[in-house]
Design a protein around this motif. Structure first.
Motif, PDB file in Angstrom:
ATOM      1  N   ARG A 123     -56.801 -39.214 -38.434  1.00  0.00           N
ATOM      2  CA  ARG A 123     -55.340 -39.522 -38.084  1.00  0.00           C
ATOM      3  C   ARG A 123     -55.491 -40.288 -36.737  1.00  0.00           C
ATOM      4  NH1 ARG A 123     -52.242 -34.459 -35.987  1.00  0.00           N
ATOM      5  NH2 ARG A 123     -53.413 -34.847 -34.205  1.00  0.00           N
TER       6      ARG A 123
ATOM      7  N   SER B 177     -53.624 -43.952 -36.228  1.00  0.00           N
ATOM      8  CA  SER B 177     -52.556 -43.923 -35.169  1.00  0.00           C
ATOM      9  C   SER B 177     -52.650 -45.234 -34.494  1.00  0.00           C
ATOM     10  CB  SER B 177     -52.386 -42.820 -34.702  1.00  0.00           C
ATOM     11  OG  SER B 177     -52.029 -41.602 -35.671  1.00  0.00           O
TER      12      SER B 177
ATOM     13  N   TYR C 172     -52.566 -36.811 -43.839  1.00  0.00           N
ATOM     14  CA  TYR C 172     -51.909 -37.065 -42.205  1.00  0.00           C
ATOM     15  C   TYR C 172     -51.195 -38.339 -42.390  1.00  0.00           C
ATOM     16  CZ  TYR C 172     -54.907 -33.372 -40.683  1.00  0.00           C
ATOM     17  OH  TYR C 172     -55.598 -32.259 -40.450  1.00  0.00           O
ATOM     18  N   ASN C 173     -51.324 -39.800 -43.162  1.00  0.00           N
ATOM     19  CA  ASN C 173     -51.030 -40.854 -43.096  1.00  0.00           C
ATOM     20  C   ASN C 173     -50.351 -41.232 -44.078  1.00  0.00           C
ATOM     21  OD1 ASN C 173     -54.313 -41.069 -42.279  1.00  0.00           O
ATOM     22  ND2 ASN C 173     -52.894 -41.686 -40.746  1.00  0.00           N
TER      23      ASN C 173
ATOM     24  N   TYR D 248     -43.570 -34.377 -38.126  1.00  0.00           N
ATOM     25  CA  TYR D 248     -44.181 -35.619 -37.902  1.00  0.00           C
ATOM     26  C   TYR D 248     -43.770 -36.025 -36.388  1.00  0.00           C
ATOM     27  CZ  TYR D 248     -45.292 -36.241 -42.667  1.00  0.00           C
ATOM     28  OH  TYR D 248     -46.048 -36.122 -43.985  1.00  0.00           O
TER      29      TYR D 248
ATOM     30  N   VAL E  47     -46.310 -39.899 -38.045  1.00  0.00           N
ATOM     31  CA  VAL E  47     -47.637 -39.356 -37.990  1.00  0.00           C
ATOM     32  C   VAL E  47     -47.709 -37.881 -38.147  1.00  0.00           C
ATOM     33  CG1 VAL E  47     -49.867 -39.151 -36.908  1.00  0.00           C
ATOM     34  CG2 VAL E  47     -48.472 -41.096 -36.221  1.00  0.00           C
ATOM     35  N   TYR E  48     -48.125 -37.370 -39.009  1.00  0.00           N
ATOM     36  CA  TYR E  48     -48.103 -35.805 -39.815  1.00  0.00           C
ATOM     37  C   TYR E  48     -49.064 -35.091 -38.450  1.00  0.00           C
ATOM     38  CZ  TYR E  48     -49.082 -31.565 -41.805  1.00  0.00           C
ATOM     39  OH  TYR E  48     -49.458 -30.199 -42.351  1.00  0.00           O
TER      40      TYR E  48
END
Length: 637
Positions: A30, A34, A194-195, A311, A315-316
């Motif tokens: 993640r 990011s 996550y994405n 989020y 982004v989670y």
């Protein structure tokens, strides 16, 4: 080639990062994606304001597995770095490039969606890698590419590279204890978790699809049988994310089907459509977007929680949103996204901050306003959905005073006959008939239509309205209503005889004189166990039941509140169940008991009548039920 030491304040920073920075090592993916997203969005911003001559195009981030070489690659087509920038942003731990960028371009870049903040995300790579390489080329053509290598110690090497295309490639040499991250299924799982909604397309491998420009030809043989040639396949990038999820769009641009499709995207294994949704969209005094869904609710509140995803700029972060979302709304589903939510350094939990309280208050108000709007626009539909949403609204009324105030406009009080009233409507409907002799309004309710049927019928025979309140927190709710509304009380229909629940001025004269009353009282106390029942002799209409069992409202309510988490109610939870036995002194059965001269027959009649009353309340079980059935057959022989 340059050699040196990474500028860190403690020598053992890498073991600390590996052990303590992130609770889950899987977070590394993640963080690295990011960073790639940030680099891409920075480039987008600089090209839009003319500070970069690069062609932005349609950049993507690519994740590749080299299982044989034990390497994982994360490649972006973003801003890239020069050797000097690598020195500045990589070799100084906790120096955040994203933070510096936003500070420099704070006026024009505030809505850019840039994620980074702490400058530690890159180093999460060392939780799973024994060595990390960065090969990067700046968007500035004149800057040569750079190649940085570090083996997890503070030592690094930095040299020029032959990379010609803009962007950054991070190569993780996966450690022996982390080889799970070389498995395609594991990486696919993490990308999905996550994405899934990152704002830049993420490529993970390729896939075959039917060529949209190819039309299969159909031919006939000599017998007239048709044959269609197979579809032509083409290989395309496998993009695993949706860069423009529904919550990033304006409500005016979405139809009801769009909201339902997004719900299916969030919860692919959920086959029931949500009841309705609430689109959150605010940019002052903080930024917050999101969509909350009301699913069909069960009475098990704990089972419903942890369905809302948090989020930060797509982004989670987590599915534990307590603190941001009011607790009563954690039973909903959906997404909350805010760059203003103050997370700790590992983006894994909230830091205490006044902004969180403001966000929570806003969400409470927004949900209340939406519920009121739904109620006003289509009351019939709202009533049809009440049983599926009431647990959330009732919990909100209990836990949030501001929500309690607003809920007067849409909270419903259903009756056993299927009517639904707001509190004001209910008050006006029953105040004339259900106000007792002391001027207090008595609101009757049942919790189970079948178990309390006879009591409900007694109340309806007097023209009283009976509510059906059957949620697990109803005892708490009526306690709150009694303390908040003026001069009212709630009484469950089986809490006493109906004449005692709503006492009027009129009285019924008993057929028994004082001596007969004493004789009856003594007989009952000989047969009926005092530890289970309190006997009340009441003079009522002769058509009323001779024996009626009730459970005192106060004690039952306190025990229910203790069972569902009522603070300070523990002492009631351990107390035995107590019931009242109301004996109608004007009933023919009582007259028969007194007229019977055989003691054994009197006791038999009392026991049988008590068991009938217990049976009606579901209190007759086991051996006592067996004996009752046997005795009943003997009596009809």
């Amino acid at each position: 080639m340059t050699k040196g030491s990474i500028n860190v304040s403690v020598e053992n920073i890498f073991p600390l990062i590996k052990k303590f920075l992130y609770s889950d090592h899987e977070i590394f993916l993640r963080e690295l994606i990011s960073n790639g997203t940030d680099a891409t969005l920075k480039l987008k911003h600089l090209t839009s304001i003319g500070e970069s001559k690069a062609e932005y195009g349609n950049p993507k981030i690519e994740v590749k597995i080299d299982k044989e070489g034990k390497k994982l690659h994360i490649i972006d087509q973003g801003l890239g770095m020069s050797a000097d920038e690598v020195e500045k942003y990589i070799n100084q731990v906790a120096f955040s490039g994203a933070e510096e960028f936003l500070d420099k371009y704070k006026d024009s870049a505030k809505d850019s969606g840039i994620i980074g903040h702490f400058g530690l995300g890159f180093y999460s790579a060392f939780m799973v890698a024994e060595k990390v390489e960065i090969i990067t080329k700046s968007h500035r053509e004149e800057d040569p590419a750079a190649h940085w290598t570090c083996d997890g110690s503070p030592e690094f090497t930095l040299e020029t590279a032959d990379k010609t295309d803009r962007g950054t490639e991070i190569i993780l040499h996966i450690a022996e204890d982390s080889t799970e991250f070389l498995e395609e299924n594991r990486i696919s799982e993490l990308l999905s978790k996550y994405n899934k909604f990152m704002p830049v397309p993420i490529k993970f491998g390729t896939k075959e699809i039917n060529d949209p420009e190819f039309t299969p030809a159909t031919t006939k043989d000599e017998d007239g049988k048709e044959t269609t040639e197979p579809h032509k396949k083409i290989t395309v990038d496998n993009i695993i994310n949706n860069p423009t999820p529904a919550w990033t769009k304006q409500p005016a641009d979405l139809e009801e089907d769009d909201y339902k499709s997004f719900y299916s995207e969030l919860y692919p294994s959920q086959f029931e459509d949500p009841l309705f949704n609430i689109h959150l969209n605010v940019d002052y005094p903080f930024n917050l977007t999101g969509i909350l869904y009301f699913p069909k609710m069960s009475n098990d509140m704990q089972m419903q929680k942890d369905k809302i995803q948090l989020y930060q700029n797509q982004v989670y972060v987590t599915d534990n949103v307590e603190g941001i979302v009011p607790e009563f709304l954690t039973m909903l589903r959906g997404v909350i996204d805010s760059p203003d939510i103050p997370l700790n350094v590992s983006r894994s939990y909230l830091q205490a901050d006044g902004a969180v309280k403001k966000i929570s208050s806003y969400i409470t108000r927004k949900v209340a306003d939406k519920l009121k709007s739904l109620f006003n626009s289509n009351r019939e539909d709202f009533e049809a959905k009440w049983s599926d949403i009431k647990i959330v609204i009732e919990y909100g009324m209990l836990s949030e005073d501001k929500f309690f105030e607003k809920a007067d406009a849409f909270a419903l009080y259903p009756t056993v006959d299927g009517a639904h009233y707001t509190y004001e409507e209910l008050f006006n409907k029953i105040k004339a008939n259900q106000t007792d002799k002391d001027g207090k309004l008595v609101i009757l309710y049942a919790s189970n239509k079948d178990a309390q049927h006879s009591y409900i019928e007694s109340a309806k025979a007097k023209g009283y309205e009976v509510l059906l309140l059957d949620s697990p927190i109803v005892s708490h709710l009526i306690q709150k209503l009694e303390s908040s509304k003026e001069n009212i009380t709630f009484a469950r229909v089986d809490g006493d005889h109906i004449n005692n629940l709503i006492k009027k001025d009129e009285t019924t004269i008993s057929k028994l004189d004082e001596e007969q009353t004493k004789t009856l009282d003594a007989l009952l106390k000989e047969v009926i166990p005092a530890e289970k029942f309190t006997v009340q002799l009441e003079s009522m209409d002769s058509s009323e039941s001779p024996f009626t069992i009730t459970q005192p409202e106060f004690m039952r309510r306190m025990k229910e509140m203790q069972a569902t988490g009522g603070g300070g109610m523990q002492m009631f939870g351990n107390m035995p169940e107590m019931y009242n036995l109301i004996v109608n002194t004007n009933s023919d059965l009582v007259s028969d008991i007194l007229a019977t001269e055989v003691k054994e027959t009197q006791e038999r009649l009392i026991t049988q009548s008590l068991d009938l009353a217990r049976l009606s309340q579901g209190l007759l079980k086991g051996e006592e039920l067996t004996n009752f059935i046997k005795r009943s057959y003997e009596m009809i022989k």
